[in-house]
Scaffold this motif. Structure first.
Motif, short mmCIF file in Angstrom:
data_model
loop_
_atom_site.label_atom_id
_atom_site.label_comp_id
_atom_site.label_asym_id
_atom_site.label_seq_id
_atom_site.Cartn_x
_atom_site.Cartn_y
_atom_site.Cartn_z
N CYS A 12 -30.08 18.85 10.15
CA CYS A 12 -30.96 19.99 10.86
C CYS A 12 -30.36 20.07 12.40
O CYS A 12 -31.34 19.63 13.27
CB CYS A 12 -32.40 19.53 11.02
N PRO A 13 -29.06 20.13 12.69
CA PRO A 13 -28.69 20.13 13.97
C PRO A 13 -29.33 21.56 14.92
O PRO A 13 -29.58 21.22 16.04
CB PRO A 13 -27.31 20.45 13.72
N ASP A 14 -30.09 22.31 14.40
CA ASP A 14 -30.41 23.69 14.70
C ASP A 14 -31.90 23.48 14.98
O ASP A 14 -32.68 24.62 15.08
CB ASP A 14 -29.79 24.95 14.44
N GLY A 15 -32.43 22.36 14.42
CA GLY A 15 -33.70 22.39 14.29
C GLY A 15 -34.16 22.52 12.85
O GLY A 15 -33.48 22.62 11.84
N GLU A 17 -36.63 24.69 9.81
CA GLU A 17 -36.95 25.87 9.54
C GLU A 17 -38.58 25.83 9.34
O GLU A 17 -39.08 24.80 8.82
CB GLU A 17 -36.22 26.31 8.38
N ILE A 18 -39.25 26.86 9.51
CA ILE A 18 -40.75 26.95 9.33
C ILE A 18 -41.01 27.78 8.12
O ILE A 18 -40.32 28.79 8.29
CB ILE A 18 -41.33 27.18 10.64
N LEU A 21 -46.62 28.04 2.93
CA LEU A 21 -46.93 27.45 1.55
C LEU A 21 -46.39 28.46 0.60
O LEU A 21 -45.89 27.98 -0.46
CB LEU A 21 -48.27 27.22 1.32
N ASP A 22 -46.89 29.70 0.62
CA ASP A 22 -46.41 30.68 -0.47
C ASP A 22 -45.02 30.90 -0.39
O ASP A 22 -44.45 31.40 -1.56
CB ASP A 22 -47.29 31.88 -0.23
N GLN A 23 -44.28 30.44 0.36
CA GLN A 23 -42.71 30.49 0.45
C GLN A 23 -42.18 29.40 -0.31
O GLN A 23 -40.88 29.45 -0.92
CB GLN A 23 -42.31 30.85 1.84
N PRO A 145 -37.80 20.67 6.62
CA PRO A 145 -36.41 20.30 6.57
C PRO A 145 -35.59 20.08 5.15
O PRO A 145 -36.56 20.44 4.25
CB PRO A 145 -36.70 18.82 6.87
N PRO A 146 -34.71 20.19 5.04
CA PRO A 146 -33.86 19.76 3.70
C PRO A 146 -34.48 18.62 2.95
O PRO A 146 -34.98 17.83 3.56
CB PRO A 146 -32.38 19.59 4.08
#
Length: 173
Positions: A12-15, A17-18, A21-23, A145-146
């Motif tokens: 996550c070098p660039d932060g 992702e947000i 829940l439905d995604q 995160p991943p």
């Protein structure tokens, strides 16, 4: 540097992702079927409500891994019992809990831990009876995160939860 710090720096070098829940999940609320206590046939399958097992019934409507999230009730604000909890196997869920299915059990546990740590007050409606409707639930921003990072976070939090339960049991005894 901890393993988690290393994973975050690497993955996550660039932060982070947000997402909502439905995604990241499938909502199975449309499959819920409440049964009044007078119409329940006693059996071996858990019958879940907003805060856990309410009864055991003869039949089931779900079979698998799901995250249940309280839909209504004072516990949404009081937090005396978990408002998000994972269930597995054959079961029946009433209309007081949202039923969420994930592609990954790790993500399910990650979201469970996240929701348990989150103040849900901004997402709750209803003055007399607190309610977390599906629209508001789906609008909650979730740092996503991943998978390897989620895995490490879940491992750490599960260990912490287990140690806390053991310590609480020992102190109670």
């Amino acid at each position: 540097m901890s393993k988690l710090d290393e994973l975050i720096n690497e993955r996550c070098p660039d932060g982070v992702e947000i997402k909502t829940l439905d995604q990241i999940s499938e909502n199975c609320d449309n499959q819920r079927k409440p049964i009044t206590s007078g119409n329940r046939e006693s059996g071996s399958y858990p019958y879940y409500g907003a805060s856990g097992i309410v009864d055991y019934v003869k039949d089931y409507i779900f079979d698998g891994d799901y995250l249940l999230i309280s839909e209504d009730g004072a516990n949404l604000l009081a937090r005396n019992t978990p408002i998000a909890f994972s269930i597995q196997g054959k079961n029946w869920v009433n209309n007081h809990a949202h039923i969420i299915k994930f592609d990954s059990f790790v993500t399910q546990k990650f979201v469970e831990h996240y929701l348990e740590s989150l103040d849900l007050t901004p997402y709750i409606s209803g003055a007399a009876q607190p309610k977390l409707n599906q629209k508001n639930l789906n609008s909650i921003p979730i740092p996503f995160p991943p998978l390897p990072v989620q895995e490490e976070i879940v491992r750490i939090l599960d260990n912490f939860t287990e140690l806390t339960a053991e310590l609480t049991a020992e102190l109670t005894a």
